[in-house]
Design a protein around this motif. Structure first.
Motif, PDB file in Angstrom:
ATOM      1  N   VAL A 296       0.849  -1.183   0.000  1.00  0.00           N
ATOM      2  CA  VAL A 296       0.000   0.000   0.000  1.00  0.00           C
ATOM      3  C   VAL A 296       0.890   1.241   0.000  1.00  0.00           C
ATOM      4  O   VAL A 296       1.996   1.221   0.551  1.00  0.00           O
ATOM      5  CB  VAL A 296      -0.943   0.011   1.232  1.00  0.00           C
ATOM      6  CG1 VAL A 296      -0.160   0.152   2.529  1.00  0.00           C
ATOM      7  CG2 VAL A 296      -1.963   1.128   1.118  1.00  0.00           C
ATOM      8  N   GLN A 297       0.414   2.284  -0.633  1.00  0.00           N
ATOM      9  CA  GLN A 297       1.170   3.541  -0.650  1.00  0.00           C
ATOM     10  C   GLN A 297       0.778   4.394   0.545  1.00  0.00           C
ATOM     11  O   GLN A 297      -0.400   4.610   0.810  1.00  0.00           O
ATOM     12  CB  GLN A 297       0.909   4.316  -1.941  1.00  0.00           C
ATOM     13  CG  GLN A 297       1.624   5.669  -1.993  1.00  0.00           C
ATOM     14  CD  GLN A 297       1.404   6.394  -3.295  1.00  0.00           C
ATOM     15  OE1 GLN A 297       1.726   5.878  -4.364  1.00  0.00           O
ATOM     16  NE2 GLN A 297       0.845   7.593  -3.224  1.00  0.00           N
ATOM     17  N   VAL A 298       1.784   4.862   1.268  1.00  0.00           N
ATOM     18  CA  VAL A 298       1.573   5.756   2.406  1.00  0.00           C
ATOM     19  C   VAL A 298       2.177   7.113   2.053  1.00  0.00           C
ATOM     20  O   VAL A 298       3.350   7.193   1.676  1.00  0.00           O
ATOM     21  CB  VAL A 298       2.231   5.202   3.686  1.00  0.00           C
ATOM     22  CG1 VAL A 298       2.061   6.185   4.838  1.00  0.00           C
ATOM     23  CG2 VAL A 298       1.638   3.850   4.047  1.00  0.00           C
ATOM     24  N   ASP A 299       1.380   8.153   2.156  1.00  0.00           N
ATOM     25  CA  ASP A 299       1.868   9.507   1.879  1.00  0.00           C
ATOM     26  C   ASP A 299       2.399  10.127   3.167  1.00  0.00           C
ATOM     27  O   ASP A 299       1.660  10.282   4.144  1.00  0.00           O
ATOM     28  CB  ASP A 299       0.750  10.377   1.305  1.00  0.00           C
ATOM     29  CG  ASP A 299       0.326   9.917  -0.079  1.00  0.00           C
ATOM     30  OD1 ASP A 299       1.210   9.542  -0.869  1.00  0.00           O
ATOM     31  OD2 ASP A 299      -0.887   9.916  -0.365  1.00  0.00           O
ATOM     32  N   THR A 300       3.672  10.463   3.152  1.00  0.00           N
ATOM     33  CA  THR A 300       4.320  11.069   4.311  1.00  0.00           C
ATOM     34  C   THR A 300       4.494  12.564   4.067  1.00  0.00           C
ATOM     35  O   THR A 300       4.934  12.975   2.994  1.00  0.00           O
ATOM     36  CB  THR A 300       5.696  10.431   4.565  1.00  0.00           C
ATOM     37  OG1 THR A 300       5.524   9.027   4.788  1.00  0.00           O
ATOM     38  CG2 THR A 300       6.361  11.045   5.786  1.00  0.00           C
ATOM     39  N   PHE A 301       4.144  13.359   5.068  1.00  0.00           N
ATOM     40  CA  PHE A 301       4.225  14.817   4.955  1.00  0.00           C
ATOM     41  C   PHE A 301       5.236  15.356   5.961  1.00  0.00           C
ATOM     42  O   PHE A 301       5.290  14.905   7.101  1.00  0.00           O
ATOM     43  CB  PHE A 301       2.856  15.453   5.209  1.00  0.00           C
ATOM     44  CG  PHE A 301       1.809  15.044   4.208  1.00  0.00           C
ATOM     45  CD1 PHE A 301       1.583  15.803   3.074  1.00  0.00           C
ATOM     46  CD2 PHE A 301       1.070  13.885   4.401  1.00  0.00           C
ATOM     47  CE1 PHE A 301       0.625  15.418   2.146  1.00  0.00           C
ATOM     48  CE2 PHE A 301       0.112  13.491   3.480  1.00  0.00           C
ATOM     49  CZ  PHE A 301      -0.114  14.261   2.349  1.00  0.00           C
ATOM     50  N   ARG A 302       6.013  16.328   5.512  1.00  0.00           N
ATOM     51  CA  ARG A 302       6.988  16.998   6.378  1.00  0.00           C
ATOM     52  C   ARG A 302       6.777  18.499   6.264  1.00  0.00           C
ATOM     53  O   ARG A 302       6.671  19.030   5.161  1.00  0.00           O
ATOM     54  CB  ARG A 302       8.419  16.631   5.975  1.00  0.00           C
ATOM     55  CG  ARG A 302       8.733  15.152   6.110  1.00  0.00           C
ATOM     56  CD  ARG A 302      10.128  14.829   5.592  1.00  0.00           C
ATOM     57  NE  ARG A 302      10.417  13.399   5.692  1.00  0.00           N
ATOM     58  CZ  ARG A 302      10.060  12.512   4.794  1.00  0.00           C
ATOM     59  NH1 ARG A 302       9.402  12.896   3.708  1.00  0.00           N
ATOM     60  NH2 ARG A 302      10.357  11.236   4.957  1.00  0.00           N
ATOM     61  N   ALA A 303       6.722  19.154   7.406  1.00  0.00           N
ATOM     62  CA  ALA A 303       6.489  20.600   7.418  1.00  0.00           C
ATOM     63  C   ALA A 303       7.495  21.271   8.338  1.00  0.00           C
ATOM     64  O   ALA A 303       7.840  20.745   9.400  1.00  0.00           O
ATOM     65  CB  ALA A 303       5.068  20.909   7.880  1.00  0.00           C
ATOM     66  N   ASN A 304       7.963  22.419   7.905  1.00  0.00           N
ATOM     67  CA  ASN A 304       8.843  23.253   8.719  1.00  0.00           C
ATOM     68  C   ASN A 304       8.209  24.630   8.850  1.00  0.00           C
ATOM     69  O   ASN A 304       7.825  25.241   7.845  1.00  0.00           O
ATOM     70  CB  ASN A 304      10.220  23.383   8.070  1.00  0.00           C
ATOM     71  CG  ASN A 304      11.009  22.091   8.125  1.00  0.00           C
ATOM     72  OD1 ASN A 304      11.481  21.689   9.180  1.00  0.00           O
ATOM     73  ND2 ASN A 304      11.134  21.426   6.987  1.00  0.00           N
TER      74      ASN A 304
ATOM     75  N   PRO B 140      12.996  29.705  17.016  1.00  0.00           N
ATOM     76  CA  PRO B 140      11.844  30.247  16.281  1.00  0.00           C
ATOM     77  C   PRO B 140      11.260  29.311  15.231  1.00  0.00           C
ATOM     78  O   PRO B 140      10.551  29.755  14.343  1.00  0.00           O
ATOM     79  CB  PRO B 140      12.446  31.493  15.617  1.00  0.00           C
ATOM     80  CG  PRO B 140      13.861  31.100  15.348  1.00  0.00           C
ATOM     81  CD  PRO B 140      14.274  30.240  16.517  1.00  0.00           C
ATOM     82  N   HIS B 141      11.561  28.036  15.289  1.00  0.00           N
ATOM     83  CA  HIS B 141      11.033  27.128  14.276  1.00  0.00           C
ATOM     84  C   HIS B 141      10.746  25.763  14.885  1.00  0.00           C
ATOM     85  O   HIS B 141      11.257  25.414  15.953  1.00  0.00           O
ATOM     86  CB  HIS B 141      12.019  26.977  13.113  1.00  0.00           C
ATOM     87  CG  HIS B 141      13.407  26.621  13.532  1.00  0.00           C
ATOM     88  ND1 HIS B 141      13.810  25.331  13.785  1.00  0.00           N
ATOM     89  CD2 HIS B 141      14.492  27.405  13.764  1.00  0.00           C
ATOM     90  CE1 HIS B 141      15.080  25.322  14.139  1.00  0.00           C
ATOM     91  NE2 HIS B 141      15.513  26.564  14.142  1.00  0.00           N
ATOM     92  N   PHE B 142       9.898  25.009  14.204  1.00  0.00           N
ATOM     93  CA  PHE B 142       9.694  23.621  14.593  1.00  0.00           C
ATOM     94  C   PHE B 142       9.285  22.790  13.387  1.00  0.00           C
ATOM     95  O   PHE B 142       8.867  23.318  12.354  1.00  0.00           O
ATOM     96  CB  PHE B 142       8.702  23.493  15.757  1.00  0.00           C
ATOM     97  CG  PHE B 142       7.256  23.711  15.418  1.00  0.00           C
ATOM     98  CD1 PHE B 142       6.419  22.642  15.157  1.00  0.00           C
ATOM     99  CD2 PHE B 142       6.717  24.988  15.404  1.00  0.00           C
ATOM    100  CE1 PHE B 142       5.080  22.839  14.875  1.00  0.00           C
ATOM    101  CE2 PHE B 142       5.377  25.191  15.127  1.00  0.00           C
ATOM    102  CZ  PHE B 142       4.553  24.115  14.855  1.00  0.00           C
ATOM    103  N   HIS B 143       9.450  21.515  13.541  1.00  0.00           N
ATOM    104  CA  HIS B 143       9.285  20.566  12.444  1.00  0.00           C
ATOM    105  C   HIS B 143       8.176  19.581  12.784  1.00  0.00           C
ATOM    106  O   HIS B 143       8.054  19.140  13.926  1.00  0.00           O
ATOM    107  CB  HIS B 143      10.603  19.821  12.216  1.00  0.00           C
ATOM    108  CG  HIS B 143      10.487  18.659  11.281  1.00  0.00           C
ATOM    109  ND1 HIS B 143      10.410  18.799   9.914  1.00  0.00           N
ATOM    110  CD2 HIS B 143      10.423  17.323  11.524  1.00  0.00           C
ATOM    111  CE1 HIS B 143      10.314  17.602   9.360  1.00  0.00           C
ATOM    112  NE2 HIS B 143      10.320  16.692  10.313  1.00  0.00           N
TER     113      HIS B 143
END
Length: 232
Positions: A117-125, A153-156
């Protein structure tokens, strides 16, 4: 901006939805729009006594790019001793990548079948120079501590919605996790890029930011890869 929405040849914004019969629905705050209309009619800012949503009204005025109203709100806040928001920058980047996962699916007491099965992984900064806005972002996405966030001042964030075909036990074994937003009673899963960017946009406008740039396609805001907000 408000006039440009209805100008011939102007691309239709995502907030403007034709309803037929010459009617349009603008997906913005309706209560604040009442005061915007009154300002355009009367040429002056006339708010009820004790009005406590000037930050929201300022965000709406900035969206419609009504500079005289923004100036009037700044004068009102100065007269009330309300400090104007400090200049700040907010940057949100999001990327997705498909991942093919193989697992054994049980089809009977002694029958297992290899499935994929295809799993869509998302990454955000997210990067924000306003600590209050950054804290609101963390709270919106359920990051109450530093387990999923970097300092400064940032997070992932990284998440992967569970496909219906993937057993829950395999999903957990792979170390995948969903992303949730909203408070008690309205908690909902962030499935993909549009849902994530919509929440970012809400928080940014609530804190007086305005959208400065969209990459790669300004006309497809919620499917973009990068949003930049500024507050002067």
């Amino acid at each position: 901006m408000l006039g440009a929405m209805f100008r011939a040849g102007t691309p239709m914004t995502p907030n403007l939805n034709p309803q037929g019969g010459g009617h349009y629905f603008i997906d913005r705050d309706g209560k604040a729009f009442r005061h915007i209309l009154n300002f355009l009619r009367l040429g002056r800012l006339d708010l009820p006594c004790g009005y406590g949503e000037t930050a929201l009204l300022r965000a709406e005025a900035d969206f419609y790019q009504i500079r005289p109203l923004l100036d009037a709100l700044r004068e009102l806040e100065a007269s009330q001793g309300t400090p104007a928001p400090t200049a700040a920058l907010l940057h949100a980047d999001v990327d997705s990548s498909p991942r093919l996962v193989h697992f054994s699916a049980r089809r009977g007491p002694h029958h297992y079948e290899l499935s994929s099965v295809q799993v869509d992984t998302f990454r955000a900064n997210l990067f924000c120079t306003d600590p209050e806005c950054l804290g609101a972002m963390r709270a919106r996405f359920g990051v109450a501590n530093e387990d999923r966030a970097e300092g400064g001042p940032h997070f992932h964030l990284e998440w992967a919605p569970c496909p219906a075909e993937l057993p829950e036990v395999e999903y957990r074994r792979l170390g995948l996790q969903p992303l949730w937003t909203g408070g008690p009673g309205e908690r909902r899963e962030v499935v993909g890029t549009p849902g994530f960017l919509e929440e970012v946009l809400r928080v940014a406008l609530e804190h007086g930011f305005r959208l400065d740039s969209v990459f790669p396609d300004p006309e497809d805001l919620l499917n973009s890869r990068s949003l930049r907000f500024v507050r002067h």
